[in-house]
Design an enzyme around this catalytic site. Structure first.
Site, PDB file in Angstrom:
ATOM      1  CB  VAL A  84      -7.074 -12.664   5.713  1.00 38.91           C
ATOM      2  CG1 VAL A  84      -8.141 -11.675   6.095  1.00 38.91           C
ATOM      3  CG2 VAL A  84      -6.400 -12.274   4.412  1.00 38.91           C
ATOM      4  CD  GLN A 119     -10.329  -0.750   0.084  1.00 38.69           C
ATOM      5  OE1 GLN A 119     -10.246  -0.762   1.313  1.00 38.69           O
ATOM      6  NE2 GLN A 119      -9.409  -1.255  -0.710  1.00 38.69           N
ATOM      7  CB  ALA A 125     -12.047  -9.418   7.130  1.00 41.38           C
ATOM      8  NE  ARG A 127      -4.754   1.170  -1.350  1.00 41.91           N
ATOM      9  CZ  ARG A 127      -5.204  -0.020  -1.650  1.00 41.91           C
ATOM     10  NH1 ARG A 127      -4.785  -0.625  -2.739  1.00 41.91           N
ATOM     11  NH2 ARG A 127      -6.042  -0.631  -0.843  1.00 41.91           N
ATOM     12  CD1 TRP A 170      -3.066  -1.134   0.477  1.00 44.99           C
ATOM     13  CD2 TRP A 170      -1.802  -2.394   1.820  1.00 44.99           C
ATOM     14  NE1 TRP A 170      -3.690  -2.343   0.633  1.00 44.99           N
ATOM     15  CE2 TRP A 170      -2.948  -3.135   1.452  1.00 44.99           C
ATOM     16  CE3 TRP A 170      -0.864  -2.997   2.648  1.00 44.99           C
ATOM     17  CZ2 TRP A 170      -3.178  -4.431   1.890  1.00 44.99           C
ATOM     18  CZ3 TRP A 170      -1.094  -4.279   3.082  1.00 44.99           C
ATOM     19  CH2 TRP A 170      -2.235  -4.982   2.712  1.00 44.99           C
TER      20      TRP A 170
HETATM   21  C1  FA5 Z   1      -7.108  -4.191   0.468  1.00 46.64           C
HETATM   22  O1  FA5 Z   1      -7.202  -2.958   0.458  1.00 46.64           O
HETATM   23  C2  FA5 Z   1      -7.469  -5.019   1.647  1.00 46.64           C
HETATM   24  N1  FA5 Z   1      -7.640  -4.156   2.797  1.00 46.64           N
HETATM   25  C3  FA5 Z   1      -8.747  -5.792   1.351  1.00 46.64           C
HETATM   26  C4  FA5 Z   1      -9.028  -6.867   2.358  1.00 46.64           C
HETATM   27  C5  FA5 Z   1      -9.902  -6.596   3.395  1.00 46.64           C
HETATM   28  C6  FA5 Z   1      -8.415  -8.098   2.235  1.00 46.64           C
HETATM   29  C7  FA5 Z   1     -10.151  -7.602   4.350  1.00 46.64           C
HETATM   30  C8  FA5 Z   1      -8.650  -9.086   3.167  1.00 46.64           C
HETATM   31  C9  FA5 Z   1      -9.522  -8.821   4.213  1.00 46.64           C
HETATM   32  P1  FA5 Z   1      -6.537  -4.323  -2.069  1.00 46.64           P
HETATM   33  O2  FA5 Z   1      -5.397  -3.399  -2.056  1.00 46.64           O
HETATM   34  O3  FA5 Z   1      -6.438  -5.484  -2.987  1.00 46.64           O
HETATM   35  O4  FA5 Z   1      -6.816  -4.936  -0.643  1.00 46.64           O
HETATM   36  O5  FA5 Z   1      -7.853  -3.494  -2.446  1.00 46.64           O
HETATM   37  C10 FA5 Z   1      -9.139  -4.062  -2.374  1.00 46.64           C
HETATM   38  C11 FA5 Z   1      -9.964  -3.641  -3.599  1.00 46.64           C
HETATM   39  O6  FA5 Z   1      -9.934  -2.221  -3.757  1.00 46.64           O
HETATM   40  C12 FA5 Z   1      -9.401  -4.182  -4.918  1.00 46.64           C
HETATM   41  O7  FA5 Z   1      -9.862  -5.484  -5.150  1.00 46.64           O
HETATM   42  C13 FA5 Z   1      -9.981  -3.194  -5.926  1.00 46.64           C
HETATM   43  O8  FA5 Z   1     -11.333  -3.500  -6.217  1.00 46.64           O
HETATM   44  C14 FA5 Z   1      -9.950  -1.895  -5.147  1.00 46.64           C
HETATM   45  N2  FA5 Z   1      -8.753  -1.096  -5.482  1.00 46.64           N
HETATM   46  C15 FA5 Z   1      -7.470  -1.336  -5.094  1.00 46.64           C
HETATM   47  N3  FA5 Z   1      -6.642  -0.368  -5.538  1.00 46.64           N
HETATM   48  C16 FA5 Z   1      -7.433   0.504  -6.218  1.00 46.64           C
HETATM   49  C17 FA5 Z   1      -7.189   1.739  -6.900  1.00 46.64           C
HETATM   50  N4  FA5 Z   1      -5.993   2.295  -6.933  1.00 46.64           N
HETATM   51  N5  FA5 Z   1      -8.238   2.366  -7.487  1.00 46.64           N
HETATM   52  C18 FA5 Z   1      -9.489   1.838  -7.411  1.00 46.64           C
HETATM   53  N6  FA5 Z   1      -9.800   0.690  -6.767  1.00 46.64           N
HETATM   54  C19 FA5 Z   1      -8.785   0.040  -6.181  1.00 46.64           C
END
Ligand code: FA5
Length: 373
Positions: A276, A233, A341, A219, A159
């Site tokens: 997780v 999210q 989660a 981000r 991240w």
């Molecule tokens: C997470 O942010 C984890 N916190 C999710 C999680 C929660 C995992 C609980 C396990 C348990 P990730 O970075 O993959 O994971 O982001 C989750 C979702 O946010 C992605 O699948 C996508 O749909 C969305 N996403 C991620 N980055 C971006 C971005 N830069 N712009 C738009 N949507 C995004």
């Protein structure tokens, strides 16, 4: 249509002369149609450029664009002048027809992302999930440490983070929090995901529990058709004595069915998130290319699908079974409690539901786009 340089010059000078000799607003509007309307002379000239060879196109194209710019400038100047003139000479109608039907006021509506968020909230709430909220400025502890990502953990690179300047007196923190926050001066950041709300919620509410937490996150990364630096999210958390991955699958399938109002094609694949174990990601088949990774344009040419990055699938959420260390961080016994989660990308859901092929449109503030929802 003649399209040599001389023709452009003649057209430009004719148009400017006509603007200058125009004496009322009605005639001025007609000139606008005649030159830059859909079938206007300047418009047709610009359209015909495609038939020229590259060198000619560049040369005449520049002149034609300049002619259009000059037309627009002169037109705006003249319009202002005529409006002032008509106003001063009292030519404008000074009476009001009170019997005329009123003009309809433009009606606003909710932003598509707000609509999506409300729909998603309603579906989960109807399945018994409570609603929680957390701050967008978050401490390092909630965003990382408590989620089993200590300072030295390489997963922090997953991240890209907007870190905030340290407060002058770090004991007077912006955020109240746990004992650890009080003991140790904290660094602050713009939260990179909604997962810190898991911790905040479990500090207050003891299991069994099920909760969702939608919100804005940030981000520090490059943007493209699927990535923004600021997006939304929806976090989900369910803890009980025997909550399993099968419950997750059932709930999420039901959510998709109700949200998209039809069966959707999704796939679960193993993935890694420190908070997780096991972890997985959920992808949805791309609605733009129907999972092929490309489309065929009108000319019959194959074009890579930029919405899914040519892969045919769009990642919608991360998920998994809550790691024992996360439960321990909130003083919950992992031998007694377990659960799942997930974190859904709400922008990606909006893209799939409304067939929006570029996430950046959602933040463009472009009324032509927003009025479609
Ligand atoms: C997470 O942010 C984890 N916190 C999710 C999680 C929660 C995992 C609980 C396990 C348990 P990730 O970075 O993959 O994971 O982001 C989750 C979702 O946010 C992605 O699948 C996508 O749909 C969305 N996403 C991620 N980055 C971006 C971005 N830069 N712009 C738009 N949507 C995004």
């Amino acid at each position: 249509m003649p399209n040599d340089s001389q023709y452009v010059e003649i057209l430009q000078s004719k148009a400017i002369t006509e603007i200058q000799s125009c004496s009322n607003l009605k005639d001025l509007e007609e000139l606008s149609h005649r030159y830059i309307g859909k079938k206007g002379e300047l418009t047709l000239l610009l359209r015909s450029l495609g038939t020229l060879d590259e060198k000619e196109r560049k040369k005449i194209g520049q002149k034609a664009n300049k002619a259009r710019e000059m037309f627009e400038r002169e037109f705006a100047k003249k319009k202002q002048h005529l409006i002032m003139h008509e106003f001063e000479s009292g030519e404008q109608d000074e009476w009001i027809d009170i019997t005329a039907p009123g003009a309809k006021l433009p009606k606003g509506h909710l932003h598509p992302l707000t609509q999506i968020q409300r729909e998603a909230k309603e579906i989960f709430q109807s399945m018994g999930f409570a609603l929680a909220d957390g701050p967008e400025i978050e401490s390092e502890w909630y965003n990382f440490d408590a989620l089993n990502i200590p300072a030295s953990h390489p997963a922090r690179d997953m991240w890209d983070t907007f870190w905030l300047k340290e407060p002058e007196n770090s004991k007077q923190n912006l955020l109240s929090g746990t004992a650890i926050l009080k003991e140790k001066p904290q660094k602050f950041l713009l939260r990179t995901h909604t997962s810190p709300v898991q911790i905040r919620y479990m500090e207050k509410i003891k299991p069994p529990l099920r909760v969702i937490a939608p919100g804005r996150i940030f981000r520090y990364e490059a943007t493209d058709a699927r990535h923004e630096i600021n997006f939304y999210q929806l976090e989900g958390l369910m803890i009980g004595k025997d909550v399993s991955a099968a419950h997750f699958k059932g709930i999420i399938q039901e959510f998709f069915k109700r949200f998209f109002e039809k069966e959707t094609v999704v796939r679960l694949r193993p993935s890694y998130f420190p908070f997780v174990e096991p972890g997985f990601e959920v992808d949805m088949r791309c609605v733009f290319c129907a999972g092929k990774g490309f489309s065929i344009n009108k000319e019959g040419q194959k074009k890579d699908c930029s919405s899914c990055g040519h892969g045919g699938w769009i990642e919608i959420m991360g998920a998994g079974m809550v790691h024992p260390n996360v439960l321990k961080a909130v003083k919950c016994d992992p031998k007694e409690w377990q659960g799942f989660a997930f974190g859904i990308g709400l922008d990606r859901l909006a893209m799939m539901k409304y067939k929006i092929n570029d996430i950046r449109l959602l933040y463009s503030g472009d009324m032509r786009f927003l009025e479609q929802f």
